[in-house]
Design an enzyme around this catalytic site. Structure first.
Site, mmCIF file in Angstrom:
data_model
loop_
_atom_site.group_PDB
_atom_site.id
_atom_site.type_symbol
_atom_site.label_atom_id
_atom_site.label_comp_id
_atom_site.label_asym_id
_atom_site.label_seq_id
_atom_site.Cartn_x
_atom_site.Cartn_y
_atom_site.Cartn_z
ATOM 1 N N GLN A 97 23.694 7.306 -10.090
ATOM 2 C CA GLN A 97 23.053 7.027 -11.372
ATOM 3 C C GLN A 97 21.541 6.818 -11.233
ATOM 4 O O GLN A 97 20.838 6.696 -12.244
ATOM 5 C CB GLN A 97 23.675 5.765 -12.011
ATOM 6 C CG GLN A 97 25.179 5.846 -12.216
ATOM 7 C CD GLN A 97 25.592 7.049 -13.046
ATOM 8 O OE1 GLN A 97 24.990 7.322 -14.085
ATOM 9 N NE2 GLN A 97 26.611 7.766 -12.598
ATOM 10 N N ASP A 108 0.811 -1.226 0.000
ATOM 11 C CA ASP A 108 0.000 0.000 0.000
ATOM 12 C C ASP A 108 0.842 1.272 0.000
ATOM 13 O O ASP A 108 0.496 2.267 0.643
ATOM 14 C CB ASP A 108 -0.959 0.018 1.208
ATOM 15 C CG ASP A 108 -2.004 -1.085 1.119
ATOM 16 O OD1 ASP A 108 -2.398 -1.436 0.000
ATOM 17 O OD2 ASP A 108 -2.410 -1.596 2.178
ATOM 18 N N THR A 142 -3.368 -10.692 -5.716
ATOM 19 C CA THR A 142 -4.191 -11.375 -4.724
ATOM 20 C C THR A 142 -5.333 -10.445 -4.309
ATOM 21 O O THR A 142 -5.278 -9.233 -4.509
ATOM 22 C CB THR A 142 -3.368 -11.784 -3.482
ATOM 23 O OG1 THR A 142 -2.919 -10.606 -2.801
ATOM 24 C CG2 THR A 142 -2.169 -12.629 -3.874
ATOM 25 N N GLU A 198 4.917 -4.889 -12.310
ATOM 26 C CA GLU A 198 4.662 -4.537 -10.909
ATOM 27 C C GLU A 198 4.638 -5.767 -10.017
ATOM 28 O O GLU A 198 3.986 -6.770 -10.319
ATOM 29 C CB GLU A 198 3.326 -3.790 -10.777
ATOM 30 C CG GLU A 198 3.045 -3.361 -9.345
ATOM 31 C CD GLU A 198 1.653 -2.792 -9.147
ATOM 32 O OE1 GLU A 198 1.211 -2.741 -7.977
ATOM 33 O OE2 GLU A 198 1.001 -2.421 -10.139
ATOM 34 N N ILE A 253 -0.309 3.061 -8.587
ATOM 35 C CA ILE A 253 -0.420 4.433 -9.060
ATOM 36 C C ILE A 253 0.843 4.822 -9.832
ATOM 37 O O ILE A 253 0.775 5.376 -10.936
ATOM 38 C CB ILE A 253 -0.625 5.401 -7.877
ATOM 39 C CG1 ILE A 253 -1.952 5.124 -7.158
ATOM 40 C CG2 ILE A 253 -0.537 6.852 -8.341
ATOM 41 C CD1 ILE A 253 -3.175 5.501 -7.927
ATOM 42 N N GLY A 299 3.227 -6.625 -3.163
ATOM 43 C CA GLY A 299 3.827 -6.340 -1.868
ATOM 44 C C GLY A 299 5.264 -5.856 -2.023
ATOM 45 O O GLY A 299 5.633 -5.274 -3.036
ATOM 46 N N LYS A 355 1.388 -7.270 -14.177
ATOM 47 C CA LYS A 355 1.363 -7.540 -12.736
ATOM 48 C C LYS A 355 1.847 -8.962 -12.533
ATOM 49 O O LYS A 355 1.294 -9.904 -13.109
ATOM 50 C CB LYS A 355 -0.064 -7.374 -12.196
ATOM 51 C CG LYS A 355 -0.221 -7.649 -10.713
ATOM 52 C CD LYS A 355 0.289 -6.506 -9.863
ATOM 53 C CE LYS A 355 0.053 -6.789 -8.370
ATOM 54 N NZ LYS A 355 0.558 -5.726 -7.494
#
EC number: 6.3.3.3
Length: 214
Positions: A203, A14, A43, A116, A19, A119, A39
């Site tokens: 970098q 979270d 879950t 992505e 986003i 968690g 993704k």
């Protein structure tokens, strides 16, 4: 020519990974690149992964054919928990080779694949392997999402150090300003992280994202 794959992870759950993934995809699209998000595992939902819905809304595009046929999220589990437990509850196994195969398929069609995670870095997807293990095996550059909430400096530095220990390139650190936190802490956290990155990871890009209306 295959795509550049960037792995999006966060210092905590979270923290705003979805986003940021959608925002960064849109940013690359505005530069003229062909971009898809993926993704690794979702879950806590059924059907099309809810994080993909967030990505597409921010990107301003409809669901893709790859979304509908499961290529952009090969594993969706209903229970809202870590991937290894969600899979265990449904008596299924997560095959990382399938994820790798689908990323390769997307790489043939797009310039960028933003992958992505679920968690944080050390979330397990089976009894032996974590997300960190998968990134290390694939050697994907990482976009690390952090924020200005209390504790973020500690968590961010721990993530940076473990990525460095695995010889994983840190592409960028993205500082998520939503939701708003204590302004004094947030400003100091930003300043500290900028200084830390400039000295230890020169970098690595540092970018700020504010709240996006969806």
């Amino acid at each position: 020519m295959t795509a550049t794959v960037l792995f999006v992870t966060g210092i905590d759950t979270d923290i705003g990974k979805s986003i940021v993934t959608g925002w960064y995809a849109k940013k690359l699209m505005q530069q003229g690149a062909r971009v898809i998000t993926q993704k690794i595992i979702q879950t806590g939902c059924q059907g099309i992964a809810e994080d993909l819905l967030i990505h597409r809304k921010i990107q301003g595009i409809d669901l893709t054919e790859e979304d509908r046929n499961g290529v952009t999220c090969p594993y969706v589990f209903s229970y809202p928990c870590s991937p290894h437990l969600a899979a265990k509850l449904e008596q299924r196994e997560i095959d990382d080779k399938k994820i790798e195969k689908y990323t390769a398929l997307l790489s043939e069609k797009y310039d960028y694949v933003l992958l992505e995670g679920a968690g944080g870095l050390c979330v397990p997807y089976n009894e032996e392997k974590t997300t960190l293990d998968y990134i290390a095996e694939q050697q994907y550059p990482v976009i690390l999402v952090t924020s200005g909430k209390l504790g973020s400096i500690n968590h961010t530095l721990l993530n940076l150090q473990i990525l460095h220990s695995k010889s994983i390139k840190i592409h960028s650190v993205i500082y998520n300003l939503h939701p708003k936190t204590d302004e004094i802490i947030s400003q100091e956290t930003e300043a500290f992280l900028r200084q830390y990155l400039a000295k230890n990871h020169p970098q690595t890009q540092f970018e700020i994202i504010n709240f996006i209306e969806m």
